[in-house]
Design a protein around this motif. Structure first.
Motif, PDB file in Angstrom:
ATOM      1  N   PRO A   1      16.970   3.414  11.713  1.00 27.81           N
ATOM      2  CA  PRO A   1      16.942   4.870  11.529  1.00 27.81           C
ATOM      3  C   PRO A   1      15.516   5.391  11.405  1.00 27.81           C
ATOM      4  O   PRO A   1      14.648   4.742  10.815  1.00 27.81           O
ATOM      5  CB  PRO A   1      17.734   5.081  10.233  1.00 27.81           C
ATOM      6  N   VAL A   2      15.280   6.570  11.982  1.00 30.47           N
ATOM      7  CA  VAL A   2      13.947   7.185  11.999  1.00 30.47           C
ATOM      8  C   VAL A   2      14.057   8.582  11.394  1.00 30.47           C
ATOM      9  O   VAL A   2      14.939   9.361  11.776  1.00 30.47           O
ATOM     10  CB  VAL A   2      13.399   7.285  13.441  1.00 30.47           C
ATOM     11  N   ALA A   3      13.166   8.912  10.457  1.00 35.62           N
ATOM     12  CA  ALA A   3      13.203  10.234   9.827  1.00 35.62           C
ATOM     13  C   ALA A   3      11.797  10.720   9.524  1.00 35.62           C
ATOM     14  O   ALA A   3      10.929   9.942   9.111  1.00 35.62           O
ATOM     15  CB  ALA A   3      14.023  10.191   8.541  1.00 35.62           C
ATOM     16  N   ASP A   4      11.573  12.005   9.745  1.00 36.28           N
ATOM     17  CA  ASP A   4      10.354  12.695   9.320  1.00 36.28           C
ATOM     18  C   ASP A   4      10.769  13.728   8.276  1.00 36.28           C
ATOM     19  O   ASP A   4      11.673  14.542   8.520  1.00 36.28           O
ATOM     20  CB  ASP A   4       9.662  13.369  10.508  1.00 36.28           C
ATOM     21  N   ILE A   5      10.115  13.691   7.120  1.00 32.44           N
ATOM     22  CA  ILE A   5      10.544  14.478   5.960  1.00 32.44           C
ATOM     23  C   ILE A   5       9.419  15.412   5.524  1.00 32.44           C
ATOM     24  O   ILE A   5       8.289  14.964   5.296  1.00 32.44           O
ATOM     25  CB  ILE A   5      10.938  13.550   4.793  1.00 32.44           C
ATOM     26  N   ILE A   6       9.732  16.702   5.427  1.00 31.33           N
ATOM     27  CA  ILE A   6       8.760  17.703   4.975  1.00 31.33           C
ATOM     28  C   ILE A   6       9.159  18.181   3.587  1.00 31.33           C
ATOM     29  O   ILE A   6      10.276  18.670   3.379  1.00 31.33           O
ATOM     30  CB  ILE A   6       8.704  18.907   5.938  1.00 31.33           C
ATOM     31  N   TRP A   7       8.252  18.036   2.632  1.00 35.81           N
ATOM     32  CA  TRP A   7       8.450  18.546   1.278  1.00 35.81           C
ATOM     33  C   TRP A   7       7.758  19.903   1.154  1.00 35.81           C
ATOM     34  O   TRP A   7       6.624  20.077   1.611  1.00 35.81           O
ATOM     35  CB  TRP A   7       7.842  17.599   0.247  1.00 35.81           C
TER      36      TRP A   7
END
Length: 749
Positions: A409-415
């Motif tokens: 699984p691949v994820a880009d996360i913006i806080w």
């Protein structure tokens, strides 16, 4: 493909057998008299003449001679399909040999439904196949292509539905032998113990109109309600082993409307109102459509702190009474598990079109619920994810899904982080849990990157922003930040032209950016705007570019703020860079209420249209590139230290994210729930149907995995996917998942 497992063999009952060889038997369709063995005839219509089968032979010793037995060896594959060939050359024709290819796998465990077909792998393009999804005229099975009217390759693991060829010891050319494949988890229930299809118990309520799938041996009992109103029903069930302490419940009551999120909020409020109990929302749950297409909120999680020590069963009984608003003449068991004060309740809220809402959940000691090494947490998941609940009229069947793991699984996360003084301890809480957050992602084989933005307003006046400078909306932090130096802090997080995502190896930079996001917001919480612009700044998607979202990545937004967005509180606004955004803010009058007044909600819905378009994947410019799951840590209904985050909560509901109460003492478990949800959404291991998750059995190559977030597999109901933790699975590995599922659902594309 639906597997009719456990039904193999002839089911005929002999009525009489005479001395001259005449047999009368009943195959379920009535007595068939005078079936006499005669050369040149075929009494059982299996394509094999009576004299070949033999007038006296009874291969499976069931009392029915082979010439009258449609499955002479009782292997689940009819004689008409087995045929008279001797595939393995052992002197026994295939119709008398229950392992025709002598590969150690019985024929009935290779052709699971005995239809002679290879799963849902089709021969001709557009071919209709019973038990398989309908395909287009030029369509074939999964992994096959249509070429000149024929589906190729003829044999393909992905469309096999866990079946192999009974006449070949190695079904897949160049692959492993059938005995070494993970298809063993698809075999008949009980045949291989833990390695076969997992058996389940099914319980029903006619008043509640439900059918439940529970672990085998689970104690279940319906409750008698005092003065029941229409649609009211209740039942309890108990998991009582030392590693699985869960007091389960299911309640039916009249719904106020058809909005599942509103009903779920009401359930949380009912539980929070229990005397002597303090409730904190760890996860609001995910808004979904159930497997039978009813609106639902699944996997809601509350921490409950009781004023006195008690057992899970006792607190469960109190919750049932609170949900019904009345007592019951009998109660669930209260004599198992430890006496504690801190519990966790997880539940699903489902709204039916007949006007009822069904709440199914479980209560467990918090210590056990948080322990990934115990069975309690998985039972709570299975109860609250909605997969074990169906209507009374539904039935179940078995499925077997094969797939190759293409990638991790691949994820880009913006806080998006609120830097106000009231958020200091909350930001520090995220920092304190960052290491576990990163470790959980790594443990789940998640290929992830993080980005951090603030919430400052653009024309923030000096001295907060020096003359000649202005905050860049959506600016990302990508350098090691020092501690905030209020009120003169203008640390922008680095050169805007170098904005980028942070790698898992840059946890120190991530922590510093969370503690001190770009700029100083000076009590101007423009979180909505920064979430939008930060997303636009990292589009379009691009490979091998640290400044852009990756093409295959699941995009997730996590907003942390204890206040209502400035753009909704008093109409304050400033024009963003994106032209499609509103030109003015709005002001809502009932922001302290859990549910907005209808007029205010209409204003919020209209105002949020650009956000819903971007994060919903329907933006006119960015399309699916902008699709994201929005999560929120802030004010939820019942929060004791924060304003209710209207606007943010609307985006959470619209995108299927989760919200959590920022007032909780430790955000650790909420962050774990969020990373698990994101990992599930990013997983490529998506099942064809919604399973009864408690029935799942999973194997990789020839190894069966255990249900574990430490070293095994887990199921994420929100995305209907499998995730693998602590298990190194090479791309291209063959995986098979078997499970039971409810019949009234369509295949998932």
């Amino acid at each position: 493909m639906t597997l009719l497992v456990g039904l193999g063999g002839c089911t005929a009952e002999i009525v009489s057998t005479s001395d001259d060889g005449t047999v009368a038997y009943d195959d379920g369709g009535g007595v068939k008299p005078n079936w006499r063995c005669k050369p040149g005839q075929d009494q059982d219509n299996d394509g094999i003449p009576d004299e070949v089968e033999g007038c006296d032979a009874d291969t499976d010793l069931d009392g029915i001679p082979d010439y009258a037995d449609s499955d002479s060896d009782n292997d689940g594959v009819p004689d008409a399909i087995d045929g008279v060939a001797d595939t393995d050359g052992d002197g026994q024709p295939d119709y008398k040999d229950n392992d025709s290819d002598n590969d150690g796998v019985p024929d009935g465990d290779e052709d699971l439904n005995g239809d002679g077909h290879f799963g849902c792998c089709l021969k001709t393009c557009g071919e209709p196949r019973k038990g398989c999804p309908k395909v287009k005229p030029n369509g074939c099975g999964i992994g096959q292509t249509c070429q000149k009217g024929a589906c190729t390759p003829r044999v393909e693991f992905l469309c096999s539905d866990g079946e192999t060829d009974p006449k070949k010891a190695q079904t897949y050319p160049g692959g492993k032998s059938d005995k070494e494949l993970p298809t063993f988890v698809c075999r008949k229930a009980g045949e291989l113990g833990a390695k076969g299809l997992k058996p389940m118990d099914f319980r029903t309520s006619s008043v509640g109109n439900w059918k439940l799938a529970l672990e085998q041996g689970t104690t279940y009992g319906e409750l008698t309600i005092e003065g029941p109103a229409a649609m009211e029903a209740a039942a309890v069930f108990e998991y009582t082993s030392a590693r699985q302490i869960v007091a389960g419940f299911v309640v039916s009551r009249a719904a106020a409307g058809q909005d599942a999120a509103t009903e779920a909020s009401a359930v949380r409020a009912d539980i929070a109102a229990i005397s002597g109990v303090t409730a904190t929302t760890l996860s609001s749950g995910n808004s979904v459509k159930s497997h039978d297409e009813f609106p639902a909120v699944v996997s809601t999680v509350q921490e409950l702190v009781a004023s006195g020590a008690q057992k899970a069963g006792a607190l469960r009984n109190t919750i049932v009474a609170a949900l019904l608003g009345k007592g019951t003449k009998n109660k669930g068991a209260e004599d198992y598990g430890p006496d504690v004060t801190v519990f966790q309740v997880r539940f699903e809220t489902l709204v039916r079109p007949d006007g009822r809402v069904i709440i199914i959940g479980g209560v467990a000691p918090q210590k056990l619920a948080k322990d990934s090494g115990q069975g309690t947490t998985y039972i709570l998941d299975d109860i609250s994810n909605g997969t074990g609940l169906a209507t009374l009229s539904d039935s179940d069947t078995a499925e077997c899904d094969p797939f190759n793991l293409i990638r991790n699984p691949v994820a880009d996360i913006i806080w998006v982080i609120d830097e106000s003084g009231s958020m200091n301890d909350n930001r520090q809480d995220i920092v304190n849990n960052a290491q576990d957050f990163f470790a959980r992602a790594v443990q789940s084989n998640l290929d992830f990157r993080m980005a951090v933005a603030g919430v400052a307003e653009k024309p923030n006046p000096f001295p907060i922003i020096p003359p000649g400078k202005a905050a860049i909306v959506g600016k990302l932090c990508h350098k090691l930040m020092g501690p905030p130096n209020l009120p003169f802090d203008f640390d922008d997080g680095g050169d805007a032209t170098q904005d980028r995502f942070l790698l898992p190896s840059e946890a120190a930079i991530f922590k510093s950016c969370i503690a001190n996001p770009p700029y100083n917001e000076n009590s101007a919480e423009y979180g909505l705007l920064h979430a939008y612009e930060a997303t636009v700044r990292v589009l379009p998607r691009a490979a091998n570019n640290p400044q852009k979202v990756r093409p295959k990545a699941t995009l997730a937004i996590i907003i942390a703020s204890d206040e209502l967005p400035k753009m909704l509180s008093n109409g304050e606004y400033y024009q963003p860079q994106s032209k499609e955004m509103p030109t003015d803010g709005i002001s809502i009058s009932t922001n302290s209420q859990c549910t907005l007044a209808a007029a205010d909600q209409q204003k919020v819905d209209a105002f949020l249209a650009p956000w819903k378009g971007l994060f919903g994947g329907t933006h006119p410019k960015w399309g699916k590139d902008g699709k994201a799951i929005v999560n929120f840590i802030g004010g939820t209904c019942g929060s004791s230290c924060a304003q209710i985050g209207h606007g943010y909560l609307d985006l959470v509901k619209a995108t299927g994210g989760i919200a959590a109460d920022i007032c909780q003492k430790n955000l650790g478990q909420t962050l774990q729930i969020m990373i698990d949800t994101i990992t599930g959404a990013a997983s490529s291991a998506k099942l064809q149907y919604v399973p009864v998750s408690a029935s799942l059995a999973v194997a990789v190559d020839n190894q069966q995995l255990v249900r574990s977030r430490v070293n095994g597999f887990d199921y994420v109901g929100f995305s209907n996917t499998l995730v693998f933790s602590g298990v190194k699975i090479q791309p291209g590995s063959q995986i098979v998942a078997s499970y039971r599922r409810w019949v009234k659902q369509a295949q998932i594309n």
